[in-house]
Scaffold this motif. Structure first.
Motif, mmCIF file in Angstrom:
data_model
loop_
_atom_site.group_PDB
_atom_site.id
_atom_site.type_symbol
_atom_site.label_atom_id
_atom_site.label_comp_id
_atom_site.label_asym_id
_atom_site.label_seq_id
_atom_site.Cartn_x
_atom_site.Cartn_y
_atom_site.Cartn_z
ATOM 1 N N GLY A 1 5.559 0.379 7.044
ATOM 2 C CA GLY A 1 4.599 0.701 8.098
ATOM 3 C C GLY A 1 5.102 0.296 9.469
ATOM 4 N N PRO A 2 4.388 0.536 10.563
ATOM 5 C CA PRO A 2 3.044 1.124 10.560
ATOM 6 C C PRO A 2 3.062 2.624 10.270
ATOM 7 N N PHE A 3 1.986 3.080 9.665
ATOM 8 C CA PHE A 3 1.898 4.479 9.264
ATOM 9 C C PHE A 3 1.115 5.313 10.276
ATOM 10 N N ALA A 4 1.279 6.623 10.175
ATOM 11 C CA ALA A 4 0.560 7.559 11.043
ATOM 12 C C ALA A 4 -0.950 7.365 10.878
ATOM 13 N N GLY A 5 -1.685 7.547 11.965
ATOM 14 C CA GLY A 5 -3.135 7.338 11.923
ATOM 15 C C GLY A 5 -3.896 8.595 11.566
ATOM 16 N N ARG B 1 7.772 11.125 1.607
ATOM 17 C CA ARG B 1 8.283 9.827 2.051
ATOM 18 C C ARG B 1 8.561 9.742 3.549
ATOM 19 N N THR B 2 8.180 10.758 4.318
ATOM 20 C CA THR B 2 8.315 10.643 5.775
ATOM 21 C C THR B 2 7.118 9.855 6.295
ATOM 22 N N ASN B 3 7.099 9.529 7.591
ATOM 23 C CA ASN B 3 6.047 8.621 8.051
ATOM 24 C C ASN B 3 4.648 9.176 7.818
#
Ligand code: PLP
Length: 454
Positions: A182-186, A163-165
């Protein structure tokens, strides 16, 4: 504090219902909770626990519940396990914390040695200790990126990694894990999973493990580029996704592909590891040797601890100071892990996982022959599940799963619902549960199906 009772193996191993569940005392605390605790942290079974051990959870109203969750595959060695309690007590009486990055202590080193020895593969390994499963997965990605000098991470449909980014980005299911966060890591790319129950081609033939892996490889080659991929991260048996066991050959094919292309293969063994499947690690079922293994949940008998263990040259790509954290490898949690490992090694728990698994299998197959809604029975060892569908189709049946779990809950049997479609009942008893208790739980489960489908 005064309501706590003595748990562990001494707790009487019987199901007991003395009030409705949750009872009046639990309801009183629940009323306080709604005014004090963020509602985002939900509890599936709001009976407040005062003691636990063997296969039983005892609540504050005196109800004794058969535990088919083990705190989500955590208390594999049993709640309040004697080795864990003994070692943690000794440790907290000596010192509770120094921070390993400031003042080291021996048990951290001892646990690293143990994990290097227990995880699959006889090559030279290193370990870093952390606090949670998500943190272990994040660190595995950091390490793989540093080692490969690449960015992309390949994950799978139905995956759960935390549940971390970054781990939200790696997790497949949006609600409740990602929605609005979001936004989420790419640089996270999702590949199709091998899901034998739902993997039929147009002619209705099951997709083989090799062909399912080819589907992944095509996706990598066409959408990412193999030379951009730092890591393939996969649960050898998916947990929250619905206990999906990939078709035979899927994992070995991906391991070979990763090796040929300089990609770090990471097995997320957070849920399936530590004896759960009848082997120390689920990767062993197909003889794969992951480059990195993430562990948590079953590692420390309930104390918060996680680890990344893997090939020395990959782990040591990160320079001094690049890994760590204030609490990572906290001495009490490490003591608990050493106690838990003592139990895995000396108390026949892997054999118990297999024996409990055999009972669950045969009870689920009996249900399947009676109720066509029980469409797929799957899992390994004490990690078993059944997937429920509408009669005469493979449409998911989440309402049936909910109704069955509710009847079980009302009758002091804790069953968890899971899966991308919310239609999978999963069974994760502590490995210290007796055959009798497990059979009794499945009697209640059978009753639940009869009631829901009559
Ligand atoms: C639970 C889980 C995680 C996350 O672990 P936390 O300790 O909750 O952060 C990661 N991967 C898998 C496979 C899990 O089951």
């Amino acid at each position: 504090m005064t309501s706590l009772e003595k748990g562990g193996p001494a707790l009487p191993q019987e199901r007991k219902i003395v009030t409705e569940i949750p009872g009046p005392k639990s309801k009183e605390i629940e009323a306080r909770r709604t005014k004090a605790v963020a509602q985002g942290v939900a509890s599936g079974y709001p009976a407040y626990i005062v003691a636990a051990g063997g296969g039983i959870l005892k609540d504050i109203d005196g109800n004794q519940i058969i535990d088919l969750a083990a705190g989500i595959a955590v208390t594999n060695v049993g709640n309040a396990n004697e080795n864990v309690v003994k070692r943690v007590t000794e440790q907290v009486e000596a010192f509770t914390h120094t921070c390993f990055m400031v003042n080291p202590y021996e048990n951290y080193v001892e646990l690293a040695e143990k994990l290097n020895q227990l995880t699959p593969g006889s090559f030279d390994k290193r370990t870093v200790l952390l606090n949670s499963g998500a943190e272990a997965v994040e660190n595995a990605v950091k390490i793989a990126r540093t080692y490969t000098k690449r960015n992309a991470v390949v994950v799978f449909d139905h995956a759960y990694h935390g549940r971390t980014n970054l781990t939200m980005a790696m997790t497949a299911k949006v609600a409740p894990y990602k929605h609005g966060f979001g936004p989420f890591a790419g640089e996270v790319y999702r590949a199709p999973m091998s899901y034998p129950f739902r993997d039929n081609d147009a002619a209705g033939t099951k997709l083989s493990g090799e062909d399912a892996a080819k589907r992944v490889i095509t996706m990598i080659e066409k959408q990412v580029g193999a030379d951009q991929v730092a890591a393939i991260v996969i649960e050898p048996i998916q947990g929250e996704g619905g206990f999906i066991v990939p078709a035979e050959g899927f994992l070995p094919t991906l391991v070979d592909y990763a090796r040929e292309n300089g990609i770090v293969f990471v097995a997320d063994e957070v849920q399936a590891g530590f004896g759960r499947t009848g082997k120390m690690f689920a990767s062993e079922w197909e003889g794969i040797e992951p480059d990195l293994v993430t562990t948590a949940k079953g590692i420390a008998g309930g104390l918060p601890l996680s680890a990344v263990t893997g090939r020395a040259e990959i782990m040591d790509a990160v320079g001094a100071g690049g890994l760590g954290g204030t609490y990572g490898g906290n001495p009490s949690a490490v003591a608990a892990a050493l106690g838990a490992i003592e139990s895995y090694e000396n108390e026949g728990l892997l054999e118990r996982a297999s024996a409990l698994g055999d009972i669950m299998r045969s009870r689920m197959e009996a249900l399947q022959s009676k109720f066509p809604e029980v469409a797929d029975v799957r899992g390994r060892g004490a990690m078993q599940a059944c997937e429920l569908v509408q009669r005469d189709s493979i449409e998911p049946n989440p309402n049936l799963a909910k109704a069955v779990a509710k009847h079980c809950a009302d009758n002091a049997v804790l069953v968890l619902v899971t899966g991308t479609f919310g239609n999978v009942l999963r069974f994760l008893p502590p490995l210290t549960m007796s055959d009798e208790l497990l059979n009794e739980a499945f009697d209640v489960l059978e009753e639940a199906f009869e009631k829901a489908l009559s």
